[in-house]
Design an enzyme around this catalytic site. Structure first.
Site, PDB file in Angstrom:
ATOM      1  N   HIS A 102       0.829  -1.201   0.000  1.00  0.00           N
ATOM      2  CA  HIS A 102       0.000   0.000   0.000  1.00  0.00           C
ATOM      3  C   HIS A 102       0.867   1.256   0.000  1.00  0.00           C
ATOM      4  O   HIS A 102       0.683   2.169  -0.813  1.00  0.00           O
ATOM      5  CB  HIS A 102      -0.926  -0.016   1.234  1.00  0.00           C
ATOM      6  CG  HIS A 102      -1.763   1.209   1.357  1.00  0.00           C
ATOM      7  ND1 HIS A 102      -1.378   2.297   2.118  1.00  0.00           N
ATOM      8  CD2 HIS A 102      -2.932   1.548   0.780  1.00  0.00           C
ATOM      9  CE1 HIS A 102      -2.304   3.235   2.019  1.00  0.00           C
ATOM     10  NE2 HIS A 102      -3.255   2.803   1.222  1.00  0.00           N
ATOM     11  N   CYS A 112      -6.265  19.207 -22.348  1.00  0.00           N
ATOM     12  CA  CYS A 112      -5.891  19.465 -20.958  1.00  0.00           C
ATOM     13  C   CYS A 112      -6.375  18.357 -20.028  1.00  0.00           C
ATOM     14  O   CYS A 112      -6.292  18.479 -18.822  1.00  0.00           O
ATOM     15  CB  CYS A 112      -6.389  20.827 -20.496  1.00  0.00           C
ATOM     16  SG  CYS A 112      -8.172  20.970 -20.559  1.00  0.00           S
ATOM     17  N   GLU A 124     -15.579  18.292 -24.400  1.00  0.00           N
ATOM     18  CA  GLU A 124     -15.535  17.201 -23.424  1.00  0.00           C
ATOM     19  C   GLU A 124     -16.855  16.445 -23.347  1.00  0.00           C
ATOM     20  O   GLU A 124     -17.032  15.568 -22.520  1.00  0.00           O
ATOM     21  CB  GLU A 124     -15.083  17.712 -22.051  1.00  0.00           C
ATOM     22  CG  GLU A 124     -15.821  18.923 -21.545  1.00  0.00           C
ATOM     23  CD  GLU A 124     -15.260  19.475 -20.232  1.00  0.00           C
ATOM     24  OE1 GLU A 124     -14.450  18.807 -19.569  1.00  0.00           O
ATOM     25  OE2 GLU A 124     -15.682  20.581 -19.861  1.00  0.00           O
ATOM     26  N   ASN A 171     -10.707  13.957 -19.915  1.00  0.00           N
ATOM     27  CA  ASN A 171     -11.184  13.228 -18.727  1.00  0.00           C
ATOM     28  C   ASN A 171     -12.692  13.027 -18.862  1.00  0.00           C
ATOM     29  O   ASN A 171     -13.205  11.906 -18.780  1.00  0.00           O
ATOM     30  CB  ASN A 171     -10.892  13.999 -17.436  1.00  0.00           C
ATOM     31  CG  ASN A 171      -9.422  14.288 -17.254  1.00  0.00           C
ATOM     32  OD1 ASN A 171      -8.587  13.570 -17.773  1.00  0.00           O
ATOM     33  ND2 ASN A 171      -9.095  15.350 -16.532  1.00  0.00           N
ATOM     34  N   GLY A 185     -11.091  18.256 -23.259  1.00  0.00           N
ATOM     35  CA  GLY A 185     -11.128  17.798 -21.866  1.00  0.00           C
ATOM     36  C   GLY A 185     -11.359  16.293 -21.909  1.00  0.00           C
ATOM     37  O   GLY A 185     -12.489  15.812 -21.803  1.00  0.00           O
TER      38      GLY A 185
END
Ligand code: PEP
Ligand code: MG
Length: 582
Positions: free
Chosen positions: A162, A539, A453, A476, A474
């Site tokens: 971990h 980005c 996005e 993501n 974008g």
């Protein structure tokens, strides 16, 4: 060898030279000497650390064996990561002897006072102390303490423990699995090599070598100098893509500049509202009942936001800064504990019940597909107007202070899926900006663009391009919405997808060129046909991933934007893409 087997040695030197010249690379050679005679068994390109790779590349160029372009292609951009963390001061390190050794689980060097619990790490850090968290092993509850610590040292655990995995993810230094430590967590002390360390004693650890030292060895921030600097200069010479950074604090922005960022590709303005001295005003804005109340709360935030932008413009030294307007759903900002709710009610002269009702009303089943992005500006134009005024005032002031900079503010409207959304928001952004410019008697150009996005934005990019000066992908959100799975929850099932060989990689880390990439290509083609001046960037997280950067180069983006520590990685990956293309 030279003394014992002079002939074999002379042959060996000759063969080494021959092989290196043949392969144009540093060789790892196996040989034997029998009855004084040299036999070569095998050779291959030698494995190397990141630092050695840079040195070898430079030497090969100096020896005329490689061109600069070939040298740039020799370096794996992902390996630069190890060179971008703090290191021990070389002189101080020479004088130090390690007390013990664990696994070099996450690169970098750390020096601080020993603490034994995550809570202590956080508390000590809050009062300005640098700490190294020493644990038998870490667990998910330790995350905030791990973040607060300069470094983490564990007694148990391997390279995928971990502590190791989390530290690598956070970019923090970690030495794991030092079994020689005799730990006494209860009494907050441990023993190593006959030395006893108590809470508050200084320790230094090296997450690259795994070495553990008693006392203080000063650390220095990573620098792009020497061979690293030479290779990066070659990369800059050959790359076509610009590399910007995602940053919303002057500190991150300055770091990114040092690492070669040529601008900000994404300033997430929402991060600025979490500051303790402004979250109150922002919450008042959210809990307002009328436009006037909202405007009064926003008026408190305006000067702070303007100061934020001025500091960013200063840190970026006249290079472009793209400021994204408020994006996340508002529920992320409201208080959750009773005392904060009561304080907000008192500050606004409203009842606790009213505030609780506002908070309850903000609940959404699907917040990432809910009231966020440009939808906030559509419902509350005052927010976008305030942000516009702050951007324009900041740019005017900073341009005045630096007449040679000529900052052209880039205002980015997020989550647009329909051109009329952009047109509507842009109408009051432009009106506010023009009013501000006229009132200041300034001569300021500015740009208004959008993020691509949402798949619908890519599909209708010709329409959207009529209203936009730039597109910034974008990826993501574009990945999330193209696949239809949540960027915050996909981790729960992605491992099964790797096991079943459905996915090889996390599509949030490595761009899905087939699907998401097709939407990007479509948006570029449609957008550029309508507006040839449109400039293009990315980005999302992918802007710092080498293969995704290569793809961005191939589809003709103008820049990639990534977190500060990935800037050198993106610079090198961009150069490799350009060199490979020829
Ligand atoms: C994105 O969606 O790729 C993006 C950069 O915006 P955020 O991550 O803030 O949603
Ligand atoms: Mg987004």
């Amino acid at each position: 060898m030279e003394e014992k087997f002079p002939e074999a040695y002379a042959d060996f030197v000759k063969v080494c030279d021959l092989l290196e010249k043949h392969y144009h690379d540093m060789q790892d050679m196996e040989f034997t000497v029998e009855n004084g005679k040299l036999y070569m068994l095998q050779c291959r390109n030698g494995k190397r650390t990141a630092q050695a790779a840079l040195k070898i590349a430079c030497d090969l160029v100096d020896e005329g064996m490689k061109t600069e372009q070939e040298a740039v292609l020799m370096i794996d951009p992902r390996n630069l990561d190890t060179l971008l963390h703090p290191q021990f001061d070389a002189k101080a390190l020479k004088a130090a002897t390690p007390l013990g050794k664990g696994l070099g689980a996450s690169p970098g060097a750390a020096c601080g006072k020993v603490v034994f619990t995550a809570d202590d790490a956080e508390a000590w850090n809050n009062r300005g102390e640098k700490v190294v968290l020493v644990r038998l092993e870490t667990s998910p509850e330790d995350i905030t303490g791990m973040k607060a610590a300069q470094g983490i040292l564990t007694v148990r655990g391997g390279m995928t423990s971990h502590a190791a995995v989390v530290a690598r993810g956070m970019g923090s230094c970690c030495v794991s699995g030092c079994g020689d430590i005799k730990m006494d967590e209860e009494n907050k002390k441990f023993e190593l090599a006959g030395e006893t360390f108590h809470e508050g004693d200084f320790i230094s650890i090296d997450g690259t070598t795994g070495n553990i030292y008693k006392g203080i060895i000063p650390t220095v921030d990573a620098q792009i100098a020497g061979e690293f600097g030479r290779v990066m200069a070659w990369a800059d010479k050959y790359r076509k893509l610009k590399v910007r950074t995602n940053a919303d604090t002057p500190r991150d922005a300055k770091k990114a500049r040092e690492l070669g960022a040529e601008g900000i590709g994404l300033c997430r303005t929402e991060h600025m509202f979490f500051d303790p001295d402004r979250i109150g005003a922002f919450r008042e804005m959210i809990c307002s009942e009328t436009v006037e109340e909202r405007e009064a709360a926003l008026a408190k935030i305006l000067p702070m936001q303007q100061a934020d932008f001025e500091a960013l413009y200063e840190a970026l030294e006249g290079t472009p800064v793209c400021i994204r307007f408020l994006d996340p759903p508002l529920h992320e900002f409201v208080p959750t504990d009773e005392a904060d709710i009561a304080a907000l009610a008192a500050a606004q002269g409203k009842t606790v019940e009213y505030i609780k009702q506002v908070i309850a009303d903000l609940h959404e089943f699907n917040p990432m597909m809910g009231h966020r992005g440009c939808r906030l500006a559509v419902t509350y134009p005052e927010i976008a107007k305030m942000q516009t005024a702050a951007v324009i005032r900041a740019a005017i002031n900073v341009n005045k202070a630096h007449p040679d900079w000529h900052i052209v503010p880039e205002i980015m409207i997020p989550l647009v899926g329909e051109v009329k959304e952009l047109k509507y928001v842009k109408s009051f952004v432009v009106a506010t900006a023009d009013e501000e410019i006229a009132a200041a008697g300034a001569d300021l150009k500015y740009e208004v663009g959008t993020m691509i996005e949402i798949p619908r934005a890519a599909l209708t990019a010709d329409e959207i391009a009529k209203e936009a000066d730039f597109f910034c992908f974008g990826t993501n959100d574009l990945t999330q919405m193209t696949y239809g799975f949540s960027r915050d929850d996909a981790g729960k099932f992605l491992n099964a997808y790797y096991d079943a060989k459905i996915f090889e990689n996390d599509p949030f880390a490595k761009l899905d060129q087939v699907g998401v990439g097709a939407l990007m290509k479509m948006a570029i083609k449609l957008g550029k046909a309508e507006n040839p001046k449109l400039h293009l960037g990315i980005c999302g997280e992918h802007g710092g991933d080498p293969t995704s950067v290569e793809f961005c180069h191939s589809i003709g983006l103008d820049y990639v934007s990534c977190s500060p520590f990935r800037v050198p990685i993106a610079r090198l990956a961009a150069a490799q893409a350009a060199i490979k293309e020829g």
